[in-house]
Design an enzyme around this catalytic site. Sequence first.
Site, PDB file in Angstrom:
ATOM      1  N   MET A  63      -2.446   4.493   1.315  1.00  0.00           N
ATOM      2  CA  MET A  63      -2.174   5.229   1.877  1.00  0.00           C
ATOM      3  C   MET A  63      -0.936   4.252   2.894  1.00  0.00           C
ATOM      4  O   MET A  63      -0.274   4.790   3.427  1.00  0.00           O
ATOM      5  CB  MET A  63      -2.198   6.600   2.888  1.00  0.00           C
ATOM      6  CG  MET A  63      -2.554   7.194   2.333  1.00  0.00           C
ATOM      7  SD  MET A  63      -2.654   9.055   3.021  1.00  0.00           S
ATOM      8  CE  MET A  63      -3.588   8.690   4.399  1.00  0.00           C
TER       9      MET A  63
ATOM     10  N   SER B 185      -9.100   0.911  10.026  1.00  0.00           N
ATOM     11  CA  SER B 185      -8.699   1.277   9.893  1.00  0.00           C
ATOM     12  C   SER B 185      -7.047   1.581   9.996  1.00  0.00           C
ATOM     13  O   SER B 185      -6.604   1.047  11.249  1.00  0.00           O
ATOM     14  CB  SER B 185      -8.787   2.926  10.717  1.00  0.00           C
ATOM     15  OG  SER B 185      -8.201   4.119  10.299  1.00  0.00           O
TER      16      SER B 185
ATOM     17  N   GLY C 203      -8.777  -4.599   4.997  1.00  0.00           N
ATOM     18  CA  GLY C 203      -9.129  -3.825   4.479  1.00  0.00           C
ATOM     19  C   GLY C 203      -9.030  -3.479   2.940  1.00  0.00           C
ATOM     20  O   GLY C 203      -9.553  -3.275   1.796  1.00  0.00           O
ATOM     21  N   HIS C 204      -7.964  -3.255   3.668  1.00  0.00           N
ATOM     22  CA  HIS C 204      -7.343  -2.666   1.436  1.00  0.00           C
ATOM     23  C   HIS C 204      -7.319  -4.495   0.623  1.00  0.00           C
ATOM     24  O   HIS C 204      -7.552  -4.224  -0.172  1.00  0.00           O
ATOM     25  CB  HIS C 204      -5.759  -2.291   2.092  1.00  0.00           C
ATOM     26  CG  HIS C 204      -5.792  -0.684   2.920  1.00  0.00           C
ATOM     27  ND1 HIS C 204      -5.181  -0.652   4.327  1.00  0.00           N
ATOM     28  CD2 HIS C 204      -5.838  -0.263   2.161  1.00  0.00           C
ATOM     29  CE1 HIS C 204      -5.248   0.162   4.512  1.00  0.00           C
ATOM     30  NE2 HIS C 204      -5.726   1.101   3.718  1.00  0.00           N
TER      31      HIS C 204
END
Length: 281
Positions: free
Chosen positions: A26, A181, A32-33
């Site tokens: 998103m 996050s 992390g991505h």
Amino acid sequence: MKIVHDIKSLREFLQDKKNIGLVPTMGYLHEGHLSLVNEAKKISEHVVMSIFVNPLQFGPNEDFDRYPRDFDRDCQMAQDAGADVVFAPSVSEMYPDKSFTTVHVSSVTERLCGASRPGHFDGVATVVSKLFHIVQPTYAFFGLKDAQQVAVIQQMVNDLNFPVKIIPCPIIREKDGLALSSRNVYLSPEEREQALVLSQSLKEARRFIEEGERDIRAVINHIRSLIGSKPLAEIEYVEVLSYPSLQTLKRLEGRFIIALAVKFGKTRLIDNLIMSLQEVS
């Protein structure tokens, strides 16, 4: 790196491509991505990253409108990580007309975030199903920070015979332990400091189990006590379930997940630990 905003152009670009890896996101990317892109590059010839803030998975009082977005930054990060294509459709491109079809996965959606966010996983399963049909990937890469999401998608793939292999990837954390996050940007300095209790409580739970504790209620109470010591923490749930089936356990056995959801101010954070007793025996 190619940037595509419409389904027709993406399909045309990918029509002769084989061994495609899909990284659905998103946006508002973080390490992390990018770790998912790195994993995709290891086994895929072509890496497609989707950037789409999916309205179907947000409840009426959730943060769809204020969800962080920075498309130019995301594209630069995706390119630096080695993605071949960014697919960034508009809401009207993904949902051009009123839709009468949703994908509902039962059982694994009924606990944890599924219990507190009704309809959330219908939105997730529907948009991921659409992405699978659009991209037709060989592999799809998902981070285990949202381990329930991984379980839901794997169940959907198994039940509906999608020709894609789901690759779960480890949680990526800051040096101090906070799980990465996109929503971390919402945290005030004090909230962020207190949010470290999530990863700390999971470490304590692992130690507790490694020392021989097998009573689930004792493990949960220990975690709740630690988190509850932080005045800004509002616990939504602390649960221990089988994984990936997410069924109730009477005692610790097999492979299981310790899953947390806690609000700090207006920011809802999740974290988890997946382990089995074989690791400590």
